[in-house]
Design a protein around this motif. Sequence first.
Motif, short mmCIF file in Angstrom:
data_model
loop_
_atom_site.label_atom_id
_atom_site.label_comp_id
_atom_site.label_asym_id
_atom_site.label_seq_id
_atom_site.Cartn_x
_atom_site.Cartn_y
_atom_site.Cartn_z
N GLU A 140 45.69 18.87 132.65
CA GLU A 140 45.92 18.59 131.22
C GLU A 140 46.78 17.27 130.81
O GLU A 140 46.83 16.46 130.28
N ILE A 141 47.93 17.29 132.07
CA ILE A 141 48.76 16.48 131.91
C ILE A 141 48.23 14.92 132.54
O ILE A 141 48.29 13.91 131.77
N TYR A 142 47.11 15.01 133.48
CA TYR A 142 46.25 13.66 133.56
C TYR A 142 45.29 13.49 132.38
O TYR A 142 45.13 12.29 132.22
N ALA A 143 44.78 14.43 131.83
CA ALA A 143 44.01 14.16 130.68
C ALA A 143 44.71 13.24 129.30
O ALA A 143 44.22 12.63 128.59
N ARG A 144 46.03 13.89 129.24
CA ARG A 144 46.87 13.26 128.02
C ARG A 144 46.83 11.69 128.50
O ARG A 144 47.15 11.13 127.63
N LEU A 153 52.06 8.36 134.65
CA LEU A 153 52.78 9.50 134.43
C LEU A 153 54.58 9.29 134.46
O LEU A 153 55.10 8.48 135.14
N THR A 154 55.10 10.19 133.95
CA THR A 154 56.32 10.04 133.83
C THR A 154 56.94 10.93 135.13
O THR A 154 56.23 11.58 135.59
N ALA A 155 58.29 10.59 135.28
CA ALA A 155 58.84 11.46 136.50
C ALA A 155 58.87 12.95 136.22
O ALA A 155 58.37 13.70 137.25
N LEU A 156 59.07 13.47 135.06
CA LEU A 156 58.99 14.67 134.50
C LEU A 156 57.45 15.35 134.85
O LEU A 156 57.41 16.41 135.31
N GLU A 157 56.68 14.46 134.13
CA GLU A 157 55.11 15.07 134.68
C GLU A 157 54.86 15.22 136.05
O GLU A 157 54.05 16.27 136.65
N LYS A 158 55.59 14.20 136.89
CA LYS A 158 55.00 14.34 138.28
C LYS A 158 55.69 15.47 138.77
O LYS A 158 55.18 16.13 139.93
N LYS A 159 56.91 15.75 138.38
CA LYS A 159 57.63 16.72 138.97
C LYS A 159 56.82 18.17 138.69
O LYS A 159 56.69 19.21 139.31
N ASN A 160 56.49 18.18 137.22
CA ASN A 160 55.63 19.47 136.93
C ASN A 160 54.25 19.74 137.54
O ASN A 160 53.93 20.66 137.89
N VAL A 176 51.96 15.98 121.49
CA VAL A 176 51.41 16.35 122.74
C VAL A 176 50.19 17.22 122.78
O VAL A 176 50.26 18.56 122.38
N PRO A 177 48.75 16.76 122.85
CA PRO A 177 47.56 17.79 122.59
C PRO A 177 47.54 18.60 123.91
O PRO A 177 48.22 18.45 124.98
N GLY A 178 46.88 19.52 123.76
CA GLY A 178 46.26 20.54 124.63
C GLY A 178 46.85 21.81 124.44
O GLY A 178 47.76 22.08 123.37
N ILE A 179 46.68 22.67 125.31
CA ILE A 179 47.15 24.29 125.22
C ILE A 179 48.37 24.54 125.97
O ILE A 179 49.08 25.51 125.95
N TYR A 180 48.65 23.51 126.87
CA TYR A 180 49.83 23.47 127.61
C TYR A 180 50.65 22.07 127.43
O TYR A 180 50.92 21.38 128.32
N PRO A 181 51.24 22.01 126.19
CA PRO A 181 51.92 20.70 126.01
C PRO A 181 53.04 20.58 126.80
O PRO A 181 53.74 19.49 127.01
N ALA A 190 47.23 34.19 129.51
CA ALA A 190 48.46 33.57 128.78
C ALA A 190 48.29 33.43 127.22
O ALA A 190 46.93 33.47 127.09
N PRO A 191 49.05 33.81 126.48
CA PRO A 191 48.82 33.87 125.09
C PRO A 191 48.51 32.27 124.61
O PRO A 191 49.38 31.53 125.10
N LEU A 192 47.57 32.31 123.58
CA LEU A 192 47.38 30.74 123.12
C LEU A 192 48.61 30.61 122.22
O LEU A 192 49.12 31.38 121.57
N PRO A 193 48.98 29.26 122.20
CA PRO A 193 50.23 29.00 121.35
C PRO A 193 49.97 28.95 119.96
O PRO A 193 48.62 29.05 119.65
N GLN A 194 50.95 29.29 119.07
CA GLN A 194 50.66 29.66 117.54
C GLN A 194 50.20 28.30 117.12
O GLN A 194 49.35 28.31 116.19
N THR A 195 50.68 27.32 117.33
CA THR A 195 50.48 25.88 116.75
C THR A 195 50.35 24.72 118.11
O THR A 195 51.18 24.95 118.85
N GLN A 196 49.54 23.79 117.73
CA GLN A 196 49.64 22.77 118.63
C GLN A 196 50.46 21.63 118.53
O GLN A 196 50.53 21.46 117.27
N SER A 197 51.20 21.22 119.42
CA SER A 197 52.31 20.28 119.06
C SER A 197 51.63 18.85 118.62
O SER A 197 50.63 18.52 118.90
#
Length: 115
Positions: free
Chosen positions: A65-69, A100-107, A34-39, A24-31
């Motif tokens: 990463e979701i857990y790490a955040r 964890l949010t409902a969205l994070e659990k789903k992801n 939301v830290p990490g390479i998969y925000p 996977a390509p690295l994102p151009q900028t970090q959010s």
Amino acid sequence: MNKIILIMMLAFGTPNFVNAQKHAPLPQTQSRNVPGIYPEGSKRQLRVSDIEGLTSWDLKVMRNEIYARHNYIFKTDDMKNYFNQQNWYTPRYNNIESMLTALEKKNIKFIQSYE
């Protein structure tokens, strides 16, 4: 300068963060928020296109990463080693399930279905 870095990488191996995204390509900028390479794992519902081409290691990092955040204290050496290298990560909690949010659990479930 580039020759020195290349020689060091050949002599000592590549840093672990290089292994985080083999395809996977690295994102151009970090959010900013939301830290990490998969925000996107904490920002929106993931799609198949988000994970296409990712290795099993990439998927594992994306999910964890979701857990790490939420400052989860990792139990496995590979995740401890990887996240301890991230300047934004501070291990603090053994259980972050209620954070964890409902969205994070789903992801998380979505990523696991492809791991």
